[in-house]
Structures are given as structure tokens and as C-alpha cells.
Design a protein around this motif. Structure first.
Motif, PDB file in Angstrom:
ATOM      1  N   ILE A 114      39.466  22.238 -62.602  1.00 25.21           N
ATOM      2  CA  ILE A 114      40.696  22.140 -61.802  1.00 25.21           C
ATOM      3  C   ILE A 114      40.468  22.732 -60.416  1.00 25.21           C
ATOM      4  N   ALA A 115      39.784  23.873 -60.360  1.00 24.36           N
ATOM      5  CA  ALA A 115      39.490  24.486 -59.068  1.00 24.36           C
ATOM      6  C   ALA A 115      38.586  23.581 -58.226  1.00 24.36           C
ATOM      7  N   GLY A 116      37.640  22.916 -58.866  1.00 21.04           N
ATOM      8  CA  GLY A 116      36.746  22.004 -58.149  1.00 21.04           C
ATOM      9  C   GLY A 116      37.490  20.815 -57.561  1.00 21.04           C
ATOM     10  N   VAL A 117      38.402  20.242 -58.329  1.00 18.00           N
ATOM     11  CA  VAL A 117      39.196  19.122 -57.817  1.00 18.00           C
ATOM     12  C   VAL A 117      40.056  19.581 -56.646  1.00 18.00           C
ATOM     13  N   GLY A 118      40.669  20.754 -56.787  1.00 23.12           N
ATOM     14  CA  GLY A 118      41.483  21.291 -55.693  1.00 23.12           C
ATOM     15  C   GLY A 118      40.664  21.572 -54.453  1.00 23.12           C
ATOM     16  N   PHE A 119      39.473  22.107 -54.631  1.00 23.09           N
ATOM     17  CA  PHE A 119      38.589  22.402 -53.504  1.00 23.09           C
ATOM     18  C   PHE A 119      38.162  21.132 -52.783  1.00 23.09           C
ATOM     19  N   ILE A 120      37.785  20.121 -53.536  1.00 21.13           N
ATOM     20  CA  ILE A 120      37.366  18.850 -52.932  1.00 21.13           C
ATOM     21  C   ILE A 120      38.532  18.179 -52.215  1.00 21.13           C
ATOM     22  N   ALA A 121      39.714  18.213 -52.830  1.00 26.04           N
ATOM     23  CA  ALA A 121      40.896  17.633 -52.186  1.00 26.04           C
ATOM     24  C   ALA A 121      41.221  18.369 -50.897  1.00 26.04           C
ATOM     25  N   ALA A 122      41.070  19.689 -50.887  1.00 27.74           N
ATOM     26  CA  ALA A 122      41.339  20.471 -49.682  1.00 27.74           C
ATOM     27  C   ALA A 122      40.343  20.143 -48.578  1.00 27.74           C
ATOM     28  N   ILE A 123      39.085  19.956 -48.930  1.00 26.36           N
ATOM     29  CA  ILE A 123      38.077  19.607 -47.928  1.00 26.36           C
ATOM     30  C   ILE A 123      38.359  18.227 -47.354  1.00 26.36           C
ATOM     31  N   ILE A 124      38.657  17.261 -48.218  1.00 22.73           N
ATOM     32  CA  ILE A 124      38.962  15.908 -47.735  1.00 22.73           C
ATOM     33  C   ILE A 124      40.200  15.926 -46.848  1.00 22.73           C
ATOM     34  N   HIS A 125      41.211  16.697 -47.240  1.00 19.84           N
ATOM     35  CA  HIS A 125      42.430  16.810 -46.442  1.00 19.84           C
ATOM     36  C   HIS A 125      42.111  17.370 -45.058  1.00 19.84           C
ATOM     37  N   THR A 126      41.316  18.432 -45.002  1.00 21.35           N
ATOM     38  CA  THR A 126      40.972  19.062 -43.729  1.00 21.35           C
ATOM     39  C   THR A 126      40.167  18.126 -42.842  1.00 21.35           C
ATOM     40  N   VAL A 127      39.198  17.444 -43.422  1.00 20.06           N
ATOM     41  CA  VAL A 127      38.358  16.532 -42.634  1.00 20.06           C
ATOM     42  C   VAL A 127      39.192  15.380 -42.090  1.00 20.06           C
ATOM     43  N   CYS A 128      40.028  14.796 -42.920  1.00 20.88           N
ATOM     44  CA  CYS A 128      40.860  13.679 -42.470  1.00 20.88           C
ATOM     45  C   CYS A 128      41.854  14.124 -41.401  1.00 20.88           C
ATOM     46  N   LYS A 129      42.423  15.303 -41.562  1.00 21.49           N
ATOM     47  CA  LYS A 129      43.393  15.785 -40.590  1.00 21.49           C
ATOM     48  C   LYS A 129      42.727  16.072 -39.253  1.00 21.49           C
ATOM     49  N   GLN A 130      41.525  16.618 -39.273  1.00 19.62           N
ATOM     50  CA  GLN A 130      40.794  16.884 -38.035  1.00 19.62           C
ATOM     51  C   GLN A 130      40.378  15.585 -37.348  1.00 19.62           C
ATOM     52  N   ALA A 131      40.191  14.542 -38.129  1.00 21.66           N
ATOM     53  CA  ALA A 131      39.812  13.250 -37.567  1.00 21.66           C
ATOM     54  C   ALA A 131      41.022  12.470 -37.075  1.00 21.66           C
ATOM     55  N   GLY A 132      42.213  13.030 -37.262  1.00 25.07           N
ATOM     56  CA  GLY A 132      43.412  12.349 -36.796  1.00 25.07           C
ATOM     57  C   GLY A 132      43.979  11.358 -37.791  1.00 25.07           C
ATOM     58  N   LYS A 133      43.494  11.377 -38.990  1.00 24.40           N
ATOM     59  CA  LYS A 133      43.956  10.454 -40.040  1.00 24.40           C
ATOM     60  C   LYS A 133      44.872  11.222 -41.002  1.00 24.40           C
ATOM     61  N   GLU A 134      46.016  11.634 -40.525  1.00 29.96           N
ATOM     62  CA  GLU A 134      46.899  12.474 -41.334  1.00 29.96           C
ATOM     63  C   GLU A 134      47.460  11.732 -42.541  1.00 29.96           C
ATOM     64  N   ASP A 135      47.643  10.429 -42.415  1.00 30.62           N
ATOM     65  CA  ASP A 135      48.124   9.664 -43.570  1.00 30.62           C
ATOM     66  C   ASP A 135      47.116   9.717 -44.712  1.00 30.62           C
TER      67      ASP A 135
END
Length: 68
Positions: free
Chosen positions: A12-33
Motif C-alpha cells: 500500500i505504501a509503495g502504491v501511494g509513493f508511486i502515485a505521489a511521484i506521478i502526481h508531482t511529475v505531471c503537475k510540474q509538467a503542467g498536466k494537472e488533469d
């Protein structure tokens, strides 16, 4: 305590960590959706995992207390 006892927590922690990384990368790239969709997908995966573990827990409780 065996590693298998902690395996669900690490999954569960691994899934949360990966989701958080993907969220951060997408948000920094301007792809907030996409960032929001990644977070939602991570949440759904974790809820599915928790539901399975709860089902196993209830089955084990029924077995222990002989509520077959």
C-alpha cells in the motif's frame, strides 16, 4: 514477526509513493488533469487492496470463531 505480516503495508505504501511521484511529475509538467487522474487511480488501487485484505480478515475471524 514475519515479513509476510508486513507485506500488505509495504504494498500500500509503495502504491501511494508511486502515485505521489506521478502526481508531482505531471503537475510540474503542467498536466494537472493527468496528475489528478493518477492520484485517483492510486486511491482506487489502494482501496481495492484494502477491500481484499478486509475480506481475508473477516474470513479468518469467521474461521477462528467457527461461524461457518
Amino acid at each position: 514477526m514475519d515479513f509476510n505480516d508486513l507485506k500488505p503495508i509495504f504494498q500500500i505504501a509503495g502504491v501511494g509513493f508511486i502515485a505521489a511521484i506521478i502526481h508531482t511529475v505531471c503537475k510540474q509538467a503542467g498536466k494537472e488533469d493527468y496528475a489528478h487522474w493518477a492520484t485517483l487511480l492510486g486511491f482506487i488501487v489502494v482501496m481495492y487492496m484494502v477491500a481484499n485484505y478486509l475480506g481475508d480478515l473477516f474470513s479468518e475471524v469467521k474461521r477462528v470463531f467457527l461461524f461457518n
